[in-house]
Design a protein around this motif. Structure first.
Motif, PDB file in Angstrom:
ATOM      1  N   GLY A   1     -41.829 -30.226 -49.522  1.00 42.58           N
ATOM      2  CA  GLY A   1     -41.305 -28.966 -49.022  1.00 42.58           C
ATOM      3  C   GLY A   1     -42.317 -28.172 -48.211  1.00 42.58           C
ATOM      4  O   GLY A   1     -42.184 -26.956 -48.062  1.00 42.58           O
ATOM      5  N   TRP A   2     -43.348 -28.862 -47.692  1.00 42.58           N
ATOM      6  CA  TRP A   2     -44.374 -28.223 -46.865  1.00 42.58           C
ATOM      7  C   TRP A   2     -44.274 -28.725 -45.430  1.00 42.58           C
ATOM      8  O   TRP A   2     -43.627 -29.744 -45.143  1.00 42.58           O
ATOM      9  N   GLY A   3     -44.959 -28.024 -44.532  1.00 43.49           N
ATOM     10  CA  GLY A   3     -45.177 -28.544 -43.193  1.00 43.49           C
ATOM     11  C   GLY A   3     -46.378 -29.480 -43.204  1.00 43.49           C
ATOM     12  O   GLY A   3     -47.198 -29.459 -44.129  1.00 43.49           O
ATOM     13  N   ARG A   4     -46.525 -30.315 -42.160  1.00 38.78           N
ATOM     14  CA  ARG A   4     -47.629 -31.277 -42.122  1.00 38.78           C
ATOM     15  C   ARG A   4     -48.973 -30.568 -42.125  1.00 38.78           C
ATOM     16  O   ARG A   4     -49.933 -31.011 -42.773  1.00 38.78           O
ATOM     17  N   ASN A   5     -49.075 -29.440 -41.394  1.00 42.57           N
ATOM     18  CA  ASN A   5     -50.353 -28.709 -41.329  1.00 42.57           C
ATOM     19  C   ASN A   5     -50.736 -28.149 -42.703  1.00 42.57           C
ATOM     20  O   ASN A   5     -51.920 -28.128 -43.065  1.00 42.57           O
ATOM     21  N   THR A   6     -49.725 -27.698 -43.458  1.00 41.97           N
ATOM     22  CA  THR A   6     -50.005 -27.178 -44.808  1.00 41.97           C
ATOM     23  C   THR A   6     -50.559 -28.288 -45.692  1.00 41.97           C
ATOM     24  O   THR A   6     -51.526 -28.092 -46.438  1.00 41.97           O
ATOM     25  N   LEU A   7     -49.952 -29.475 -45.605  1.00 42.09           N
ATOM     26  CA  LEU A   7     -50.425 -30.601 -46.405  1.00 42.09           C
ATOM     27  C   LEU A   7     -51.857 -30.969 -46.022  1.00 42.09           C
ATOM     28  O   LEU A   7     -52.712 -31.201 -46.891  1.00 42.09           O
TER      29      LEU A   7
END
Length: 476
Positions: free
Chosen positions: A451-457
């Motif tokens: 449930g995150w964006g790629r940048n958050t991960l």
């Protein structure tokens, strides 16, 4: 409800408590000295006492000692300055419920008072006359079903089969069934069929005539004869040898039996209550227990829940057992702190109520103070793995909420600070690692699943110091 007593020579402290207790609708009385409170004790009784430790004349410790002489279970909260820490230790040794360091937060003080009120009320409700055999304790819904069954059977003479794990209190239920029956003024005789060697069990149950076998020098009445007109409790019936199963079946069918070596039948007017921790149906299927005897015994069945299925009863049972041990040992009644009780409620309790009773007896002997924290528990209790503490539900899947509860309880008991930061970090690390394993290192898919964006991960991976191996990079 009886009032809370505040004892302090400092008028401003009394004023603070008066305002706070009035706001909380808690009845109170204030005293400026220990002698004044002791004088009032002659014709009044408080619900709890909050007393300063240092006052002109008699100290709070002297007041504590005299209060405990009159009312051993009365909660007494001792107020103390930081410099009086050694005195606070003495207060605990003297039976203080808790100590309140000055200067104190008013809300914390009220919370402490409310907790003491609740515990003292519960204790009053569970105090049982020492001259009486205690009824079974329990407020859990499963135990209420047991109580209802005992009530329904009070006018019945039907045979009863009690099932449940070892240590759940099957004999207590059997005794309650007898005590509330029309046979209450007749004998209650109990025998553990698993504890007596096979060659002796027949004689134990049915008695023997003089000369029936070598060593039988006198006539001996068996348990059936001893229980005549009353109740015979056959514990661990599942372990009864097959030939004795046949003899027991004959008694239940025909209503009479013979002593070993005897020729004359003896009429039996005994109610049978049997108990087992085993699965009798399975033992019947395995050919280890007679099916016809099983049906004779299984007229009415009462199932006793395991302690881990009635965890809300643990505080009630613990208070009773601590009180019982204190009476037997003639020592101060001890109590578990909130953190210790939370820890105990999350244990698996494979020995059930008997294990809890043994723990309370150990605590009454070995714990150094009146207030028993997690660190004061025996090592075998403290080292039980969180994986053993009810972390699996009935389907065998991991109950991570219970595991988390156990971890938090253990960390708090050890005085750890900033628990949330550590647990959130561990939680996120596990989520990320498992998501990347599931997606074979593909970040975009892993981020979507979480449930995150790629940048958050990517940022989380960097913050947590997770190494990006080749498989991770390949999915970038």
């Amino acid at each position: 409800m009886k009032p809370v007593w505040i004892v302090d020579d400092d008028r401003s402290i009394r004023w603070v408590f008066e305002k706070a207790l009035t706001r909380e609708n808690i009845a109170y009385k204030t005293f400026s000295s220990a002698p004044e409170a002791l004088e009032a004790l002659e014709d009044q009784q408080p619900q709890i006492v909050v007393s300063d430790i240092r006052m002109p004349g008699n100290s709070g410790l002297t007041l504590l000692e005299k209060l405990k002489q009159h009312y051993p279970n009365l909660p007494v909260i001792i107020m103390t300055a930081y410099s009086d820490l050694e005195s606070a230790v003495s207060a605990f040794q003297g039976g203080a419920y808790e100590y309140l360091p000055k200067p104190f937060d008013v809300d914390h003080a009220i919370e402490l008072i409310r907790r003491a009120i609740n515990e003292s009320t519960d204790l009053e409700n569970t105090i049982i006359d020492e001259c009486l055999t205690p009824e079974i304790l329990g407020q859990a819904p499963a135990m209420q079903e047991v109580f209802r069954a005992i009530g329904r059977l009070s006018q019945s003479t039907a045979t009863v089969l009690i099932t449940g794990e070892s240590g759940t209190g099957k004999e207590l239920v059997a005794r309650a069934l007898h005590r509330h029956s029309q046979r209450a003024n007749k004998p209650f005789i109990a025998i553990n069929t698993a504890a007596i060697p096979k060659e002796l069990l027949e004689s134990e149950l049915f008695g023997h005539e003089r000369g029936a076998f070598t060593g039988a020098n006198t006539l001996r009445k068996g348990r059936f004869e001893q229980a005549e007109g009353g109740t015979l409790f056959l514990d661990e019936i599942g372990d009864m040898p097959s030939d004795l199963q046949t003899r027991l079946l004959r008694v239940l069918s025909d209503g009479h039996y013979y002593r070993v070596g005897g020729q004359a039948p003896i009429q039996s007017h005994v109610r049978i209550i049997a108990a087992t921790h085993q699965n009798l149906e399975q033992r019947v299927n395995d050919g280890l227990f007679r099916e016809d005897l099983y049906h004779r015994l299984n007229v009415i069945r009462i199932r006793i829940p395991s302690l881990h299925d009635r965890r809300d009863d643990i505080p009630l049972l613990a208070r009773y057992f601590l009180q019982k041990s204190a009476r037997e040992l003639q020592v101060e009644t001890k109590r578990f702190t909130d953190s210790a009780m939370a820890f105990l409620k999350n244990l698996p309790w494979r020995g059930n109520v008997r294990q809890l009773e043994n723990l309370c007896h150990w605590v009454s002997v070995m714990a150094p103070g009146v207030s028993v924290d997690t660190a004061d528990l025996p090592e075998d209790i403290k080292t039980i793995s969180a994986n053993d503490s009810n972390e699996k539900d009935i389907n065998g899947t991991t109950n991570w909420q219970n595991a988390l509860k156990h971890e938090v309880t253990s960390s708090l008991a050890q005085g750890e600070q900033r628990i949330l930061n550590r647990l959130v970090t561990d939680f996120e690390r596990i989520l990320i690692e498992q998501a990347l394993i599931h997606t074979a290192g593909k970040k975009i898919e892993a981020a979507h699943l979480l449930g995150w964006g790629r940048n958050t991960l990517t940022r989380k991976i960097q913050e947590l110091g997770l190494e990006e191996d080749k498989s991770t990079n390949s999915g970038a």
